[in-house]
Design a protein around this motif. Sequence first.
Motif, short mmCIF file in Angstrom:
data_model
loop_
_atom_site.label_atom_id
_atom_site.label_comp_id
_atom_site.label_asym_id
_atom_site.label_seq_id
_atom_site.Cartn_x
_atom_site.Cartn_y
_atom_site.Cartn_z
N UNK A 16 4.84 -4.79 2.95
CA UNK A 16 3.41 -4.55 2.87
C UNK A 16 3.09 -3.10 3.24
N UNK A 17 2.00 -2.60 2.68
CA UNK A 17 1.58 -1.21 2.92
C UNK A 17 2.77 -0.27 2.79
N UNK A 18 3.37 -0.25 1.61
CA UNK A 18 4.57 0.56 1.38
C UNK A 18 4.57 1.11 -0.04
N UNK A 19 5.14 2.29 -0.18
CA UNK A 19 5.38 2.82 -1.52
C UNK A 19 6.51 2.02 -2.17
N UNK A 20 6.49 2.00 -3.49
CA UNK A 20 7.46 1.20 -4.23
C UNK A 20 8.90 1.60 -3.91
N UNK A 21 9.13 2.91 -3.69
CA UNK A 21 10.50 3.39 -3.51
C UNK A 21 11.02 3.18 -2.09
N UNK A 22 10.18 2.70 -1.19
CA UNK A 22 10.57 2.62 0.22
C UNK A 22 11.38 1.38 0.57
N UNK A 69 -7.87 -1.25 -7.90
CA UNK A 69 -6.48 -1.00 -7.53
C UNK A 69 -6.25 -1.49 -6.11
N UNK A 70 -4.98 -1.72 -5.79
CA UNK A 70 -4.61 -2.13 -4.44
C UNK A 70 -3.35 -1.37 -4.05
N UNK A 71 -3.47 -0.05 -3.86
CA UNK A 71 -2.30 0.80 -3.62
C UNK A 71 -1.55 0.42 -2.35
N UNK A 72 -0.24 0.56 -2.41
CA UNK A 72 0.71 0.25 -1.35
C UNK A 72 0.90 -1.27 -1.16
N UNK A 73 0.15 -2.04 -1.91
CA UNK A 73 0.38 -3.48 -2.03
C UNK A 73 0.52 -3.83 -3.52
N UNK A 74 1.10 -2.93 -4.25
CA UNK A 74 1.07 -3.01 -5.72
C UNK A 74 1.72 -4.28 -6.25
N UNK A 94 -10.20 5.49 -3.53
CA UNK A 94 -10.07 6.37 -2.37
C UNK A 94 -10.07 5.58 -1.07
N UNK A 95 -10.99 4.63 -0.95
CA UNK A 95 -11.08 3.83 0.27
C UNK A 95 -9.84 2.98 0.49
N UNK A 96 -9.36 2.35 -0.60
CA UNK A 96 -8.18 1.46 -0.46
C UNK A 96 -6.96 2.28 -0.06
N UNK A 97 -6.75 3.42 -0.74
CA UNK A 97 -5.58 4.24 -0.42
C UNK A 97 -5.65 4.75 1.02
N UNK A 98 -6.81 5.19 1.43
CA UNK A 98 -6.98 5.70 2.80
C UNK A 98 -6.68 4.61 3.83
N UNK A 99 -7.25 3.44 3.62
CA UNK A 99 -7.04 2.34 4.56
C UNK A 99 -5.59 1.88 4.58
N UNK A 100 -4.97 1.78 3.40
CA UNK A 100 -3.60 1.27 3.33
C UNK A 100 -2.59 2.28 3.85
N UNK A 101 -2.88 3.57 3.72
CA UNK A 101 -2.03 4.58 4.35
C UNK A 101 -2.10 4.46 5.87
N UNK A 102 -3.30 4.15 6.38
CA UNK A 102 -3.42 3.91 7.82
C UNK A 102 -2.59 2.71 8.26
#
Length: 356
Positions: free
Chosen positions: A150-156, A205-210, A312-320
């Motif tokens: 969860x909350x991760x880039x695909x390559x991680x 979109x739901x970045x980092x939970x793709x 923007x909001x989703x990416x900011x929150x999910x990076x946190x």
Amino acid sequence: MDADDHLMQRCFLSLAVLGALYLASVTFRLLDLLGIPTSFFLLRPTDLRRRYGAWAVVTGPTSGIGRSMALELARRGLSVVLVGRDADKLRDVSDAIGAAHPGVQTKTVLFDLSLVSTPQGDEAMRRLREAVEGLDVGVLVNNAGVAKPCAAYLHEFDVEAWIKMVRVNLWAPTEVAAAVLPAMVARGRGAVVNIGSGSTEAIPSFPLYTIYAATKRYVAQFSRSLYVEYRSKGIDVQCQNGSRASAPLFVDTKMASGVTKAKRRSLFVPSSDAYARAAVRWIGHGALCMPNAAHRVQRCIAAAVPDRVHDWLRLREHLRQRALFQRLRSARAAPGTTSTTAASGNSETHGKDRRD
């Protein structure tokens, strides 16, 4: 009464009819926006046992939404087949149902759903088919789901981690539904409820939970298409929380607890018990639904926000969240350190770590 009076009356009646039609149109559009089918108001609460059958099958029933759904179905008089991977926790849920509802029967099936479409998974699926053979299974609740990684880039993470998520969230509901549908078709009645996610529809979109969001998008389309396929056979198929009325929703479960800690006790974060009561009441009312009223309000608010702002909001929150989870993983990995934050949203479980 002269001709002018007649003309005025006819004009008034015509305007009244047009106004009523316009008001009805606005009302129906508002109900559609809120994800509320008109049948929900026209029909009384459904007697699930009489309408669908005596047994329910629930995957991921050991805690969170799954446990609450199993207990709520038992309260409605249905016996329950509990499908999960932890024998002790399955026994605990079975005992809880027996204590609260003495007349309700339970069966347990050990099944690690992350092994679906493997030799071990095929063996577990065989046991499930044997367990339900001859039972009047009226309701299936495909609840099991995971959000790890969860909350991760695909390559991680390596590919196997993503494959496990796909197996549980996508392949498992497909195979379990395929296992119970033939008997439902033969009896001409039944209901399949697939638990989706608000991450798939109301926000772009739901970045980092793709991968998670993608699997839940599958669940929504899978459910909608099955609804069209099987409704003429007396079978209701429904996706809950994965509809066009979805929003970035949360239910207060272990999966959500790490990322919604500050939002607990909020009207927008129902307990799993409150969610289950609403969810069971909605069974049979439409192909796609959002059981919780506060979630429907949240969806309306989200619909007014531009896509770029959502992104923007989703990416900011999910990076946190990603930074938080990385710190927690580092703390657990440190020698002599034991983390007490088990509910950080980063543990792999079926049905107890749900983020919907």
